[in-house]
Scaffold this motif. Structure first.
Motif, PDB file in Angstrom:
ATOM      1  N   LEU A 304       0.807  -1.216   0.000  1.00  0.00           N
ATOM      2  CA  LEU A 304       0.000   0.000   0.000  1.00  0.00           C
ATOM      3  C   LEU A 304       0.847   1.275   0.000  1.00  0.00           C
ATOM      4  O   LEU A 304       1.853   1.364   0.707  1.00  0.00           O
ATOM      5  CB  LEU A 304      -0.920  -0.026   1.220  1.00  0.00           C
ATOM      6  CG  LEU A 304      -1.945   1.098   1.378  1.00  0.00           C
ATOM      7  CD1 LEU A 304      -3.214   0.563   2.028  1.00  0.00           C
ATOM      8  CD2 LEU A 304      -1.392   2.237   2.234  1.00  0.00           C
ATOM      9  N   VAL A 305       0.405   2.248  -0.780  1.00  0.00           N
ATOM     10  CA  VAL A 305       0.947   3.610  -0.728  1.00  0.00           C
ATOM     11  C   VAL A 305      -0.227   4.582  -0.705  1.00  0.00           C
ATOM     12  O   VAL A 305      -1.348   4.230  -1.074  1.00  0.00           O
ATOM     13  CB  VAL A 305       1.867   3.949  -1.932  1.00  0.00           C
ATOM     14  CG1 VAL A 305       3.079   3.061  -1.966  1.00  0.00           C
ATOM     15  CG2 VAL A 305       1.098   3.875  -3.248  1.00  0.00           C
ATOM     16  N   ARG A 306       0.049   5.808  -0.249  1.00  0.00           N
ATOM     17  CA  ARG A 306      -0.926   6.891  -0.364  1.00  0.00           C
ATOM     18  C   ARG A 306      -0.352   7.943  -1.294  1.00  0.00           C
ATOM     19  O   ARG A 306       0.792   8.394  -1.114  1.00  0.00           O
ATOM     20  CB  ARG A 306      -1.199   7.521   1.001  1.00  0.00           C
ATOM     21  CG  ARG A 306      -2.399   8.487   0.980  1.00  0.00           C
ATOM     22  CD  ARG A 306      -2.423   9.391   2.194  1.00  0.00           C
ATOM     23  NE  ARG A 306      -1.407  10.437   2.109  1.00  0.00           N
ATOM     24  CZ  ARG A 306      -0.577  10.771   3.103  1.00  0.00           C
ATOM     25  NH1 ARG A 306      -0.614  10.122   4.243  1.00  0.00           N
ATOM     26  NH2 ARG A 306       0.308  11.731   2.939  1.00  0.00           N
ATOM     27  N   LEU A 307      -1.125   8.325  -2.290  1.00  0.00           N
ATOM     28  CA  LEU A 307      -0.707   9.379  -3.200  1.00  0.00           C
ATOM     29  C   LEU A 307      -1.259  10.717  -2.737  1.00  0.00           C
ATOM     30  O   LEU A 307      -2.416  10.807  -2.311  1.00  0.00           O
ATOM     31  CB  LEU A 307      -1.211   9.108  -4.622  1.00  0.00           C
ATOM     32  CG  LEU A 307      -0.739   7.838  -5.322  1.00  0.00           C
ATOM     33  CD1 LEU A 307      -1.292   7.809  -6.744  1.00  0.00           C
ATOM     34  CD2 LEU A 307       0.776   7.744  -5.337  1.00  0.00           C
ATOM     35  N   ASP A 308      -0.426  11.756  -2.824  1.00  0.00           N
ATOM     36  CA  ASP A 308      -0.856  13.131  -2.585  1.00  0.00           C
ATOM     37  C   ASP A 308      -0.861  13.839  -3.932  1.00  0.00           C
ATOM     38  O   ASP A 308       0.140  13.789  -4.670  1.00  0.00           O
ATOM     39  CB  ASP A 308       0.097  13.842  -1.622  1.00  0.00           C
ATOM     40  CG  ASP A 308       0.079  13.198  -0.235  1.00  0.00           C
ATOM     41  OD1 ASP A 308      -0.818  12.401   0.048  1.00  0.00           O
ATOM     42  OD2 ASP A 308       0.991  13.503   0.560  1.00  0.00           O
ATOM     43  N   LEU A 309      -1.961  14.481  -4.250  1.00  0.00           N
ATOM     44  CA  LEU A 309      -2.128  15.120  -5.550  1.00  0.00           C
ATOM     45  C   LEU A 309      -2.729  16.512  -5.365  1.00  0.00           C
ATOM     46  O   LEU A 309      -3.386  16.784  -4.356  1.00  0.00           O
ATOM     47  CB  LEU A 309      -3.048  14.292  -6.471  1.00  0.00           C
ATOM     48  CG  LEU A 309      -2.741  12.798  -6.600  1.00  0.00           C
ATOM     49  CD1 LEU A 309      -3.611  11.985  -5.633  1.00  0.00           C
ATOM     50  CD2 LEU A 309      -2.948  12.305  -8.025  1.00  0.00           C
ATOM     51  N   GLU A 321       3.410  13.536  -4.566  1.00  0.00           N
ATOM     52  CA  GLU A 321       4.321  12.526  -4.045  1.00  0.00           C
ATOM     53  C   GLU A 321       3.549  11.253  -3.732  1.00  0.00           C
ATOM     54  O   GLU A 321       2.315  11.243  -3.710  1.00  0.00           O
ATOM     55  CB  GLU A 321       5.059  13.026  -2.805  1.00  0.00           C
ATOM     56  CG  GLU A 321       4.172  13.529  -1.700  1.00  0.00           C
ATOM     57  CD  GLU A 321       4.965  14.253  -0.611  1.00  0.00           C
ATOM     58  OE1 GLU A 321       5.088  13.672   0.486  1.00  0.00           O
ATOM     59  OE2 GLU A 321       5.444  15.382  -0.856  1.00  0.00           O
ATOM     60  N   ALA A 322       4.287  10.190  -3.493  1.00  0.00           N
ATOM     61  CA  ALA A 322       3.721   8.907  -3.083  1.00  0.00           C
ATOM     62  C   ALA A 322       4.347   8.531  -1.750  1.00  0.00           C
ATOM     63  O   ALA A 322       5.561   8.393  -1.652  1.00  0.00           O
ATOM     64  CB  ALA A 322       3.998   7.835  -4.128  1.00  0.00           C
ATOM     65  N   ASN A 323       3.519   8.395  -0.735  1.00  0.00           N
ATOM     66  CA  ASN A 323       4.006   8.116   0.617  1.00  0.00           C
ATOM     67  C   ASN A 323       4.243   6.615   0.766  1.00  0.00           C
ATOM     68  O   ASN A 323       3.289   5.838   0.767  1.00  0.00           O
ATOM     69  CB  ASN A 323       2.976   8.600   1.641  1.00  0.00           C
ATOM     70  CG  ASN A 323       3.499   8.573   3.055  1.00  0.00           C
ATOM     71  OD1 ASN A 323       4.275   7.702   3.425  1.00  0.00           O
ATOM     72  ND2 ASN A 323       3.076   9.530   3.862  1.00  0.00           N
ATOM     73  N   PRO A 324       5.514   6.185   0.919  1.00  0.00           N
ATOM     74  CA  PRO A 324       5.791   4.745   0.994  1.00  0.00           C
ATOM     75  C   PRO A 324       5.394   4.112   2.311  1.00  0.00           C
ATOM     76  O   PRO A 324       5.261   2.884   2.390  1.00  0.00           O
ATOM     77  CB  PRO A 324       7.313   4.680   0.816  1.00  0.00           C
ATOM     78  CG  PRO A 324       7.805   5.977   1.376  1.00  0.00           C
ATOM     79  CD  PRO A 324       6.744   6.997   1.010  1.00  0.00           C
TER      80      PRO A 324
END
Length: 372
Positions: A304-309, A321-324
């Protein structure tokens, strides 16, 4: 969705014997965790509370042998002594350059399976400039940017060739941030080019590394979670056709808030975001889902990752960014995480999400043992 009955039975059969270690970040101030203290290019946090939430969810799901351990140089002997079958990485690293890659690299060397990104993907995801170079190569939308390290060379302003190549006659505003980091720590909004010449060297000095300078986007800010196409529902695992996306959110910024304030400064309560319903916001959620799935597949991600857009002034959505290692804190009535806030979109609880993430890893183990 395809029901994975045989796999579900396999997971049920190992719950009493399978040993899982959930790992949080040890402190470099603990003499048992490091040999010598050094710098840390990533703002340190232990994540022990969230690691405990994950461990408790695994126990509630029936796993009887779950340990909570701290990352450090003493970890491998402990894992060997305890005969750990699987490590769940919930650490951002202890110290040094690129600390998020240290634990998966150590586990790869030792041959211990783990939930987390491999060392290469951990590096790409946590180093924002590497991710953005990858986004450019794959023609995925991201704001104009350049990278600078004032510890090696002074930034001279608008006459700089790198600046002109990426920004042309654009003169602000900008966002300046360390190339690696978390929680909006040392992320600055800079109005003018003149201010940029002072901000860049300061953040380079404070973060012990390079900075990312990008064009400030003035539109709405969004997040979305994406993970492997495995989901646990009604005591069964199911295989999906595409990576699973959920928790489509729009962040609520105060009138004078240019960037979303770190959760370390201001807790993420329900007033700070709006969960977007695919039924009420089909265009935005579909776009977020498509971008997230393409990134997950294009970068060959494993968990799983969370993307910030964020949208520009014309409404075009760009990847920030993509939060690892996104926050997986168990939801509480007044505080939650941007990953867990939309679990009802996939008819899931927190404990079911933890099982879904675990299942993607155990599925590989199951198939490696000749099952299908």
């Amino acid at each position: 969705m395809k029901k994975l009955t045989g796999f579900s039975t396999f997971v049920e059969s190992i719950k009493t014997s399978f040993k899982i270690a959930v790992i949080y970040a040890g402190s470099k101030d603990d003499p048992d965790k490091v040999i010598k203290k050094s710098i840390n290019t990533r703002s340190w946090k232990s994540y022990e509370i969230v690691a405990n939430d994950i461990a408790q969810a695994l126990k509630r799901n029936g796993f009887q042998n779950v340990l909570l351990l701290a990352e450090g140089v003493d970890l491998l002997p402990i894992l060997k002594q305890e005969k750990i079958d699987l490590v769940w990485i919930n650490s951002g690293g202890v110290q040094g350059v690129n600390p998020v890659s240290h634990l998966p690299a150590m586990l790869e060397m030792a041959g211990i399976p783990y939930i987390g990104h491999n060392p290469t993907n951990a590096t790409v995801l946590d180093n924002k400039h590497l991710l953005k170079w990858g986004l450019r190569a794959k023609e995925l939308p991201t704001s104009p940017f350049f990278v600078w390290n004032s510890n090696r060379e002074d930034f001279t302003g608008k006459d700089n060739a790198k600046f002109l190549r990426n920004f042309g006659d654009y003169s602000g505003p900008f966002i300046v941030k360390p190339v690696t980091g978390r929680g909006s720590v040392m992320v600055e909004y800079v109005e003018t080019l003149e201010e940029l010449t002072n901000t860049i060297p300061q953040i380079c000095h404070d973060s012990h590394g390079a900075v990312l300078v990008e064009k400030f986007l003035s539109g709405d800010e969004y997040t979305v979670a994406v993970m492997e196409p495995i989901i646990w529902q009604n005591s069964e695992f199911y295989q999906l056709d595409k990576p699973l996306t959920f928790s489509y959110t729009k962040r609520n910024l105060d009138r004078d808030e240019k960037i979303f304030t770190s959760m370390d400064v201001r807790p993420i309560d329900n007033s700070r975001f709006e969960v977007l319903s695919p039924n009420k916001h089909p265009d935005i959620t579909q776009k977020l889902s498509e971008i997230a799935q393409e990134i997950f597949l294009s970068f060959n991600l494993e968990t799983l990752v969370r993307l910030d857009l964020r949208a520009d002034q014309e409404g075009n959505i760009n990847v920030l960014e993509a939060n690892p290692k996104p926050d997986l804190k168990a939801p509480q009535p007044d505080v939650t995480s941007l990953v867990c806030c939309g679990l009802d979109q996939i008819n899931s609880s927190y404990d079911e999400l933890i099982m879904s993430i675990l299942g993607a890893n155990l599925r590989s183990l199951y198939m490696d043992n000749g099952k299908n």
